[in-house]
Design an enzyme around this catalytic site. Structure first.
Site, short mmCIF file in Angstrom:
data_model
loop_
_atom_site.label_atom_id
_atom_site.label_comp_id
_atom_site.label_asym_id
_atom_site.label_seq_id
_atom_site.Cartn_x
_atom_site.Cartn_y
_atom_site.Cartn_z
N LYS A 265 0.83 -1.22 0.03
CA LYS A 265 -0.06 0.06 0.02
C LYS A 265 0.72 1.25 0.11
CE LYS A 265 -3.97 -1.65 2.54
NZ LYS A 265 -5.02 -1.67 1.69
N ASP A 335 -3.23 -7.46 -1.84
CA ASP A 335 -3.69 -6.50 -0.99
C ASP A 335 -5.37 -6.91 -0.87
OD1 ASP A 335 -4.27 -4.43 0.79
OD2 ASP A 335 -3.95 -2.83 -0.73
N GLU A 337 -6.73 -9.18 0.70
CA GLU A 337 -6.42 -10.46 1.34
C GLU A 337 -7.37 -10.96 2.37
OE1 GLU A 337 -5.84 -7.31 2.45
OE2 GLU A 337 -6.66 -7.38 4.47
N ARG A 339 -10.77 -10.98 1.66
CA ARG A 339 -11.67 -12.07 1.17
C ARG A 339 -11.02 -13.40 1.18
NH1 ARG A 339 -11.67 -8.79 -4.50
NH2 ARG A 339 -11.41 -7.16 -2.84
N1 BES Z 1 -8.16 -3.48 4.08
C1 BES Z 1 -8.43 -2.89 3.02
C2 BES Z 1 -9.68 -2.29 2.64
C3 BES Z 1 -9.73 -0.99 3.34
C4 BES Z 1 -9.53 0.18 2.90
C5 BES Z 1 -10.17 -1.12 4.66
C6 BES Z 1 -9.69 1.31 3.45
C7 BES Z 1 -10.45 0.09 5.50
C8 BES Z 1 -10.10 1.50 4.66
C9 BES Z 1 -8.35 -4.43 1.92
O1 BES Z 1 -7.60 -5.25 2.65
C10 BES Z 1 -7.81 -3.87 0.71
O2 BES Z 1 -6.61 -3.57 0.48
N2 BES Z 1 -8.48 -4.04 -0.39
C11 BES Z 1 -8.26 -3.49 -1.66
C12 BES Z 1 -8.69 -4.44 -2.66
C13 BES Z 1 -8.21 -4.37 -4.08
C14 BES Z 1 -6.67 -4.70 -4.09
C15 BES Z 1 -8.97 -5.55 -4.85
C16 BES Z 1 -8.91 -2.23 -1.93
O3 BES Z 1 -9.86 -1.80 -1.48
O4 BES Z 1 -7.99 -1.45 -2.60
ZN ZN Z 2 -7.34 -5.58 4.33
MG MG Z 3 -5.61 -5.32 1.74
#
Ligand code: BES
Ligand code: ZN
Ligand code: MG
Length: 485
Positions: A265, A335, A337, A339
């Site tokens: 990230k 990222d 992860e 799911r």
């Molecule tokens: N934990 C994050 C989602 C998240 C984002 C939670 C902002 C709280 C605040 C999750 O694991 C994630 O990183 N999701 C990605 C998915 C993508 C790579 C398909 C996302 O939302 O960017």
């Molecule tokens: Zn996450």
């Molecule tokens: Mg993630």
């Protein structure tokens, strides 16, 4: 905080502040007989209108409370549980900023049904996270109210104080776990310390890494393999109605820290990622409350816990891992992860616990925050009755949900080399995440709550503090209470 009903208003002891509620445009909203010249003068001035959440103070050095806080409840015809919660959150905020400890309230004259929301708001608003402040910090001794006495409260409402206190304590537990350092709230800490926190009536089983290997939970293991702490899964059950067939499975995402893994990230996006175990903490807390309240319901929480770390042992983009269900998954983004760990826990629960309904809660996608903002969660469900009941619980608790479609974008999750890919492009990201989870529900009625917005706030909002909010505990407890009836 000691919160209690009190009688004999005229003979009361002293306190720091007296809250006096008013309807907008009316002379009062309280039952007790109370008047003072200063109060009349303030009302006559027209400075205070009684608008929802409006606060005005006058000082009366010789009174039993040297401060009188006039609190606007808004227009009487517009009153709701949530408007009362908002109004009282404003009063508590003012009182805490002034570091006052002893509070008296002239309880407003309102319908019995709405009255408990005042208890809720006071309890939920009186939270501070101070364990990471230094010894010499001004805020080390938290600005919390210590006693809160209510005059003119009905005996029926007063009899529910314990009930709401039990719920608020678990909300605070979730807030503390979310706010705690990710290097303290680790998978090991969950495994070691959470079972004792849930109370004697909750039966817990902890699956360590070896157990997960034996069970074949390849997705949870993959996500956790890069971290210093080994992944685990916590199963927490409460059987409050052994005769009934109904058994609700609550699955919560427990990523103790989400760096994004090798698909790292950005700094800005990582900043809040200690929040990524909020779903797990919420589901465990809900089972704790169900047991403490003795609800006539059977409920189990499953919390897959792992840290999504970056390092030489991290799981790899482009590799394929085998899930508990047997389906193989190609990792298009490390990222995505949440799911993965949920998929294994859901499939495990469906197979071994035979639930009649599965609900999962997760800080799952940034996309849901783009769609709904910070104050609402997305609800996805293939079961109308569960969705309706959750929406009703949302209305009642003020924890906002918005129903999202399980529109058939499944093609986007196709993989050339595995059974599924773990993501499917930028568009409709929260829907695709939900569709991925649905693949592992085995056709059991299911609802998914994407709480990436309200689990962790950038600024306080009413009775929700900044950062960890404990959002979802009250929603799901209300849902279980409905189902227990
Ligand atoms: N934990 C994050 C989602 C998240 C984002 C939670 C902002 C709280 C605040 C999750 O694991 C994630 O990183 N999701 C990605 C998915 C993508 C790579 C398909 C996302 O939302 O960017
Ligand atoms: Zn996450
Ligand atoms: Mg993630």
């Amino acid at each position: 905080m000691k919160i209690a009903a009190a009688s004999a208003f005229d003979k009361r002891k002293s306190a720091d502040v007296l809250i006096v509620p008013f309807w907008e445009g009316a002379k009062s909203a309280f039952k007790e007989n109370f008047s003072s010249v200063a109060l009349e003068d303030l009302l006559d001035s027209g400075d205070f209108k009684g608008k929802l959440g409006e606060v005005a103070i006058f000082y009366a050095a010789k009174a039993k409370e040297p401060r009188c806080l006039l609190l606007g409840l808004g227009k009487k015809e517009n009153v709701s549980s949530e408007s009362l919660r908002k109004a009282f959150a404003a009063a508590i905020k003012w009182i805490r900023e002034k570091k006052l400890k002893a509070v008296h309230l002239l309880f407003p004259d309102i319908e019995e049904e709405m009255a408990p929301s005042i208890l809720e708001s006071v309890l939920l608003s009186n939270y501070a996270f101070t364990s990471l402040k230094g010894e010499s910090s001004d805020d080390k001794s938290p600005r919390l109210i210590e006693t809160f006495l209510m005059f003119g409260i009905s005996s029926q409402t007063a009899s529910q104080i314990d009930h709401y206190q039990t719920i608020a304590e678990s909300v605070s537990l979730v807030r503390d776990l979310v706010n705690g350092n990710a290097d303290d709230v680790t998978p090991e800490m969950f495994a070691k310390e959470i079972p004792a926190m849930l109370g004697k009536k909750v039966k817990t089983v902890v699956f360590d890494r070896k157990d997960l290997e034996k069970e074949g939970m390849g997705l949870l293991l993959a996500v956790g393999q890069g971290a210093r702490y080994e992944p685990c899964m916590i199963q927490a059950s409460y059987r409050g109605n052994p005769q009934a067939k109904e058994h609700i499975l609550l699955v919560g995402k427990g990523i103790t820290y989400d760096t994004g893994g090798l698909c790292l990230k950005s700094a800005d996006n990582m900043l809040t990622m200690k929040c990524d175990m909020a779903g797990a903490a919420t589901m465990l807390a809900v089972v704790k409350v169900a047991a403490a309240l003795g609800l006539k319901i059977n409920v189990t929480a499953l919390a897959p816990i792992a840290e999504n770390a970056i390092g030489s042992k991290s799981f790899k983009q482009g590799d394929v891992y085998r899930s508990f269900s047997g389906k193989t998954v190609e990792i298009l983004n490390t990222d995505a992860e949440g799911r993965l760990v949920l998929a294994d826990a859901i499939a495990y629960g469906v197979k071994n616990l035979k639930p009649t309904l599965v609900i999962d809660a997760a800080t799952l996608t940034g996309a849901i925050v783009v769609a709904l903002g910070e104050e609402m969660s997305g609800l996805f469900s293939n079961d109308e009755s569960a969705a309706k009941d959750l929406e009703r619980a949302s209305q009642r608790t003020g924890e906002s949900l918005w129903r999202m479609p399980l529109y058939d974008y499944k093609d986007s999750l196709r993989s050339d080399i595995a059974d599924l890919a773990n993501m499917g492009g930028r568009e409709a990201g929260s829907i695709k995440a939900a569709l991925f989870l649905q693949e592992f529900t085995g056709g059991v009625p299911w609802a998914h709550i994407d709480m990436a917005g309200p689990a962790f706030l950038s600024k306080p909002k009413g009775y929700f503090p900044t950062k960890g909010t404990g959002w979802g505990v009250r929603l799901l407890v209300d849902f279980l209470e409905q189902r227990a009836k």
